[in-house]
Design an enzyme around this catalytic site. Structure first.
Site, PDB file in Angstrom:
ATOM      1  N   LYS A 344       0.818  -1.227   0.000  1.00  0.00           N
ATOM      2  CA  LYS A 344       0.000   0.000   0.000  1.00  0.00           C
ATOM      3  C   LYS A 344       0.845   1.267   0.000  1.00  0.00           C
ATOM      4  O   LYS A 344       2.040   1.242   0.287  1.00  0.00           O
ATOM      5  CB  LYS A 344      -1.003  -0.024   1.150  1.00  0.00           C
ATOM      6  CG  LYS A 344      -2.149  -0.991   0.806  1.00  0.00           C
ATOM      7  CD  LYS A 344      -3.340  -0.898   1.694  1.00  0.00           C
ATOM      8  CE  LYS A 344      -4.434  -1.848   1.158  1.00  0.00           C
ATOM      9  NZ  LYS A 344      -5.458  -2.126   2.132  1.00  0.00           N
ATOM     10  N   ARG A 380      -3.700 -10.049   4.719  1.00  0.00           N
ATOM     11  CA  ARG A 380      -4.125 -10.134   3.316  1.00  0.00           C
ATOM     12  C   ARG A 380      -2.960  -9.626   2.468  1.00  0.00           C
ATOM     13  O   ARG A 380      -2.632  -8.448   2.506  1.00  0.00           O
ATOM     14  CB  ARG A 380      -5.373  -9.263   3.126  1.00  0.00           C
ATOM     15  CG  ARG A 380      -5.945  -9.293   1.724  1.00  0.00           C
ATOM     16  CD  ARG A 380      -7.142  -8.352   1.620  1.00  0.00           C
ATOM     17  NE  ARG A 380      -7.730  -8.377   0.292  1.00  0.00           N
ATOM     18  CZ  ARG A 380      -7.272  -7.666  -0.728  1.00  0.00           C
ATOM     19  NH1 ARG A 380      -6.238  -6.864  -0.576  1.00  0.00           N
ATOM     20  NH2 ARG A 380      -7.862  -7.737  -1.904  1.00  0.00           N
TER      21      ARG A 380
HETATM   22  N1  HH2 Z   1      -7.494  -3.819   0.633  1.00  0.00           N
HETATM   23  C1  HH2 Z   1      -7.820  -3.859  -0.683  1.00  0.00           C
HETATM   24  C2  HH2 Z   1      -8.914  -4.609  -1.112  1.00  0.00           C
HETATM   25  N2  HH2 Z   1      -9.629  -5.371  -0.255  1.00  0.00           N
HETATM   26  N3  HH2 Z   1      -9.996  -6.139   1.942  1.00  0.00           N
HETATM   27  C3  HH2 Z   1      -9.678  -6.149   3.241  1.00  0.00           C
HETATM   28  N4  HH2 Z   1     -10.370  -6.915   4.104  1.00  0.00           N
HETATM   29  N5  HH2 Z   1      -8.653  -5.387   3.730  1.00  0.00           N
HETATM   30  C4  HH2 Z   1      -7.902  -4.596   2.919  1.00  0.00           C
HETATM   31  O1  HH2 Z   1      -6.982  -3.912   3.419  1.00  0.00           O
HETATM   32  C5  HH2 Z   1      -8.212  -4.570   1.520  1.00  0.00           C
HETATM   33  C6  HH2 Z   1      -9.287  -5.383   1.052  1.00  0.00           C
HETATM   34  C7  HH2 Z   1      -7.009  -3.065  -1.651  1.00  0.00           C
HETATM   35  O2  HH2 Z   1      -5.931  -3.829  -2.150  1.00  0.00           O
HETATM   36  P1  HH2 Z   1      -5.924  -4.586  -3.557  1.00  0.00           P
HETATM   37  O3  HH2 Z   1      -7.012  -5.609  -3.646  1.00  0.00           O
HETATM   38  O4  HH2 Z   1      -4.562  -5.127  -3.797  1.00  0.00           O
HETATM   39  O5  HH2 Z   1      -6.153  -3.431  -4.612  1.00  0.00           O
HETATM   40  P2  HH2 Z   1      -7.397  -2.994  -5.480  1.00  0.00           P
HETATM   41  O6  HH2 Z   1      -8.488  -2.554  -4.568  1.00  0.00           O
HETATM   42  O7  HH2 Z   1      -6.862  -1.858  -6.311  1.00  0.00           O
HETATM   43  O8  HH2 Z   1      -7.840  -4.160  -6.304  1.00  0.00           O
END
Ligand code: HH2
Length: 413
Positions: A344, A380
Site C-alpha cells: 500500500k 491479506r
Molecule cells: N485492501 C484492498 C482490497 N480489499 N480487503 C480487506 N479486508 N482489507 C484490505 O486492506 C483490503 C481489502 C485493496 O488492495 P488490492 O485488492 O490489492 O487493490 P485494489 O483494490 O486496487 O484491487
C-alpha cells in the site's frame, strides 16, 4: 459508546512463564494470574453517571483500594475520558460492581470486553478448514481479476492466468484466496455487478473444482456475493463493512458464510479527500461495532465475523501508522483481526517512493510489526510465500516456551 482501551497490558503468557520458573503448582499460578497482571486503560465515551460512579468507587471511601486507580480527563476539553490503572482482579471487581446497576450497563460491558481482550475468538471453519485463532497468523492471498488494481491490475486478465495465479497462491501456502473483480483503490469508479460477476465467477468455479483452498469474495454487492457463494466461496470480504448494500448481510447469513467487515470512510472514489478523525482508533472501533451489529442482526454468528481496520481506506499516512501501532485495541471487538497493508501507498512513501511491485520488504515489515504486537490474525497479502516465511519466524518466537528444565511446569520435567 464507551471503550475501555488497553494502553499497556501485562502479557499473561510471559507472567505465567515466570510463575512456572518459581515452581508454583497450577492452582497457585491461576490465582496469581488473576491477581497480578497490571493494565493502564483509557476510557472514552463516559456519561456523567459513569464518571460519578468511578469517582465514588475508585477514588473515595474505605474500599477504593479494591478497585483500579482512577484519573479523570479534563472534562471541559476532553469530556467523557478517564484513565484507570490497576491489577486484573481490581478491574474484575469494578466490572462486577458496575454490572449491578442498569444505568452503568455500557460501562460494565466495556470493562467485560477489556477483561476478555486476551481470550482467543471462537475458531472459524471455512470450506472444511479450521482457523484456530492464536495458534499462528493466517494468510489470505490476493487474487485481483481486474484491469486496474493498484499493484497487480491486469496481471490475471485471462481466466487461465487468474486460475493459475490462484492455484500458485494456494501452493505457496495461502490459507484462503480472496478473489476480487472490482478495484477499490483510491479514486476507483464502481464496476457494474454484471461485469464483476463476469470477471470473478469462472475463476471461483475453477478454483473450487481444482483446489481445496477456501475462497473469499472481495465485493460490496449482494448479487456478486450470492453468485460467488453459490460457486464455492465461503467468506464475503466487504470493504464497506456491510454499509453499501442492504441485501449483503442476508445473502451471507443465508449461505452460512463468514464475513470480513472492513472499516472505510466514504467510498473509494472520495475516501482520500482529506480524511479527518478526532480519534481514529475510537472511530474505527465504533464503525466496526456498528458493522458487527448489522451482521449479527442478519443472523451471522459471532464465530463467523472477522474485522479489519481498513488500512488506506479513508485514512492519511499518519492515520495508517497510528492504527497499526494501536491495532491491539481492536481486540476489544472479540473478533479475529484481518490486516491489509500489502504494497500500500504508505509503504511506498516510507521507502522513498518505490512503486507497488517493489514494496515487499515494507509489506513484510508491516505484517511482522503487527504480529509482534499481537494485533493480527490474518494478513491479506499479494506475496504469500515471502510473508509466510517471515511469519513462521515471528509466530515461532512469540510462542517460544523452552527455556531449560526449570521453565517447564511441575510434573513435566
Ligand atoms: N485492501 C484492498 C482490497 N480489499 N480487503 C480487506 N479486508 N482489507 C484490505 O486492506 C483490503 C481489502 C485493496 O488492495 P488490492 O485488492 O490489492 O487493490 P485494489 O483494490 O486496487 O484491487
Amino acid at each position: 459508546m464507551i471503550f475501555a482501551r488497553p494502553i499497556s497490558l501485562d502479557r499473561s503468557a510471559d507472567l505465567d512463564q515466570a510463575l512456572v520458573r518459581l515452581g508454583l503448582p497450577t492452582p497457585a499460578r491461576n490465582y496469581l494470574l488473576e491477581k497480578l497482571p497490571h493494565a493502564q486503560v483509557l476510557l472514552t465515551g463516559l456519561a456523567q453517571v459513569d464518571g460519578r460512579f468511578l469517582k465514588r468507587t475508585c477514588a473515595e471511601g474505605p474500599t477504593a483500594a479494591l478497585f483500579p486507580g482512577y484519573f479523570p480527563g479534563d472534562q471541559a476539553r476532553r469530556p467523557g475520558t478517564a484513565l484507570l490503572s490497576g491489577a486484573r482482579d481490581q478491574f474484575s471487581r469494578l466490572a462486577q460492581t458496575a454490572a449491578e446497576s442498569v444505568e452503568l450497563k455500557a460501562l460494565a460491558e466495556a470493562l467485560e470486553c477489556l477483561l476478555a481482550v486476551d481470550v482467543a475468538p471462537e475458531a472459524t471453519v471455512l470450506g472444511g478448514r479450521r482457523f484456530v485463532w492464536g495458534e499462528r497468523t493466517y494468510l489470505m492471498g490476493v487474487l485481483n481479476v481486474t484491469p486496474d488494481s493498484f499493484s497487480d491490475g491486469g496481471l490475471s486478465a485471462s481466466l487461465e492466468h487468474a486460475v493459475a495465479h490462484g492455484l500458485a497462491l494456494a501452493e505457496a501456502g495461502a490459507d484462503l484466496v480472496d478473489v476480487g473483480g472490482e478495484s477499490t483503490r483510491p479514486g476507483a469508479l464502481e464496476v457494474p455487478a454484471e461485469e464483476e460477476i463476469r470477471r470473478v465467477l469462472p475463476v471461483i468455479e475453477q478454483l473450487h473444482a481444482r483446489s481445496q483452498v477456501p475462497l473469499s469474495i472481495d465485493t460490496r454487492k449482494a448479487t456478486v456475493a450470492a453468485a460467488a457463494l453459490a460457486a464455492g466461496a465461503t467468506l464475503v470480504n466487504d470493504v464497506t463493512g456491510l454499509l453499501a448494500d442492504d441485501g449483503l448481510p442476508a445473502v451471507t447469513a443465508r449461505a452460512g458464510a463468514a464475513v470480513c467487515l472492513m472499516h472505510m470512510r466514504g467510498t473509494p472514489r472520495t475516501m482520500q479527500e482529506a480524511p479527518t478523525y478526532e480519534d481514529v482508533v475510537a472511530e474505527v472501533l465504533e464503525g466496526l461495532c456498528a458493522s458487527r451489529a448489522r451482521a449479527e442482526a442478519a443472523g451471522i454468528p459471532r464465530g463467523r465475523i472477522w474485522v479489519d481496520p481498513g488500512i488506506g481506506f479513508g485514512k492519511t499516512f499518519d492515520h495508517n501508522l497510528f492504527l497499526l501501532r494501536h491495532l491491539r485495541e481492536l481486540r476489544l471487538l472479540g473478533c479475529p483481526i484481518v490486516l491489509g497493508t500489502s504494497r500500500k501507498g504508505f509503504l511506498g512513501a516510507l521507502s522513498g517512493g518505490k512503486p507497488p511491485e517493489q514494496r515487499l520488504l515494507g509489506t513484510v515489515a508491516s505484517v511482522v510489526a503487527a504480529a509482534v504486537a499481537g494485533g493480527v490474525d490474518v494478513v491479506r497479502v499479494h506475496d504469500v510465500a515471502e510473508v509466510k516465511e517471515a511469519l513462521a519466524v515471528v509466530d515461532a518466537i512469540g510462542r517460544a516456551g523452552s527455556g531449560g528444565a526449570l521453565w517447564a511446569p511441575l510434573g513435566q520435567r
